[in-house]
Design a protein around this motif. Structure first.
Motif, short mmCIF file in Angstrom:
data_model
loop_
_atom_site.label_atom_id
_atom_site.label_comp_id
_atom_site.label_asym_id
_atom_site.label_seq_id
_atom_site.Cartn_x
_atom_site.Cartn_y
_atom_site.Cartn_z
N ALA A 1 7.15 16.69 5.97
CA ALA A 1 5.63 16.83 6.28
C ALA A 1 4.96 15.89 5.16
N ASN A 2 5.02 16.00 4.02
CA ASN A 2 4.50 15.28 3.06
C ASN A 2 4.75 13.60 3.30
N ILE B 1 0.86 -1.04 0.01
CA ILE B 1 0.05 -0.06 0.20
C ILE B 1 0.97 1.16 0.08
N GLN B 2 0.85 1.89 -1.03
CA GLN B 2 1.64 2.99 -1.15
C GLN B 2 1.00 4.50 -1.07
N GLY B 3 1.54 5.24 -0.25
CA GLY B 3 0.99 6.56 0.02
C GLY B 3 1.72 7.66 -0.67
N HIS B 4 0.93 8.62 -1.05
CA HIS B 4 1.59 9.71 -1.82
C HIS B 4 1.03 11.03 -1.60
N ALA B 5 1.70 12.18 -1.56
CA ALA B 5 1.11 13.36 -1.35
C ALA B 5 1.71 14.46 -2.25
N ASP B 6 0.89 15.63 -2.21
CA ASP B 6 1.20 16.56 -3.11
C ASP B 6 0.75 17.77 -2.57
N ASP B 7 1.09 18.11 -1.25
CA ASP B 7 0.39 18.95 -0.29
C ASP B 7 1.40 20.07 0.32
N PRO B 8 0.61 21.38 0.55
CA PRO B 8 1.44 22.38 0.93
C PRO B 8 2.39 21.92 2.35
N THR C 1 5.65 12.12 5.97
CA THR C 1 4.60 11.77 7.04
C THR C 1 3.14 11.55 6.54
N LEU C 2 2.52 12.47 5.94
CA LEU C 2 1.09 12.61 5.38
C LEU C 2 1.05 11.31 4.51
N SER C 3 1.90 10.98 3.65
CA SER C 3 1.48 9.87 2.84
C SER C 3 1.57 8.68 3.38
N THR C 4 2.58 8.38 4.56
CA THR C 4 2.54 7.36 5.35
C THR C 4 1.29 7.12 6.04
N LYS C 5 0.57 8.27 6.58
CA LYS C 5 -0.48 8.19 7.20
C LYS C 5 -1.83 7.82 6.42
N ARG C 6 -1.67 8.10 5.24
CA ARG C 6 -2.69 7.77 4.30
C ARG C 6 -2.60 6.24 3.80
N ALA C 7 -1.32 5.86 3.85
CA ALA C 7 -1.39 4.40 3.49
C ALA C 7 -1.59 3.51 4.58
N ASP C 8 -1.29 4.19 6.00
CA ASP C 8 -1.70 3.17 7.07
C ASP C 8 -3.24 3.46 7.23
N ALA C 9 -3.89 4.38 6.96
CA ALA C 9 -5.25 4.51 6.94
C ALA C 9 -6.00 3.35 5.90
N GLY D 1 5.92 10.34 0.19
CA GLY D 1 5.84 11.81 0.08
C GLY D 1 5.32 12.50 -1.48
N ILE D 2 6.20 13.26 -1.75
CA ILE D 2 6.21 13.83 -3.19
C ILE D 2 7.25 13.16 -4.08
#
Length: 162
Positions: A95-96, A83-90, A98-106, A127-128
């Motif tokens: 921080a991105n 399960i691969q998390g990705h982000a493109d957030d401010p 960490t957020l992508s990991t939280k998304r994958a964990d969710a 992340g990005i």
């Protein structure tokens, strides 16, 4: 006039040729789609879950995708799941990540809650690092705020304890 008539009659005869119906033709590369195959998962279930900016909360729409994924994974137990998390957030790259990991964990936790064996699943936040698109438009950037559920035949180096 004679030439124009000949061209028009040629067009008429060409329009009488049968045009193949390709509307529902199988996509290239998926000619031999079998039940339980990766192709079936990608085309009939869907492997992407999208998130709102700055969030790792699963939306109602994303929940419907996860239900389909869980049902399919419970029926096809031969597959392992990265399960691969990705982000493109401010925010910063850290921080991105960490957020992508939280998304994958969710998504992992939602699949487990739906009955998928946790031992088959692992996550990685990118992340990005791996954007689908590179643009400034908000609708375009939102495509990068995703989790991708990838089927695997074996664990890779990112799987914990492997």
């Amino acid at each position: 006039m004679l030439i124009a008539g000949g061209l028009l009659s040629g067009c008429n005869s060409a329009s009488n040729l049968a045009t193949p119906d390709v509307t529902n033709a199988t996509a290239a590369g998926f000619v031999d789609m079998k039940p339980g195959s990766e192709e079936e998962f990608m085309l009939n279930v869907g492997r992407r879950v999208y998130f709102d900016q700055g969030s790792s909360t699963i939306s109602d729409e994303a929940q419907m995708t996860i239900v389909r994924q869980a049902d399919w994974l419970k029926a096809n137990k031969k597959w392992l799941v990265k399960i691969q998390g990705h982000a493109d957030d401010p925010g910063s790259e850290a921080a991105n990540k960490t957020l992508s990991t939280k998304r994958a964990d969710a998504v992992l936790n939602a699949l487990v809650a739906k009955g998928v064996d946790r031992k088959r699943l692992w996550t990685k936040g990118y992340g990005i690092e791996r954007p689908v698109t590179d643009c400034d438009d908000i609708t375009c950037k939102s495509q990068n705020r995703r989790v991708v559920v990838n089927l695997r035949e074996e664990f890779d180096d990112s799987a914990p304890g492997r």
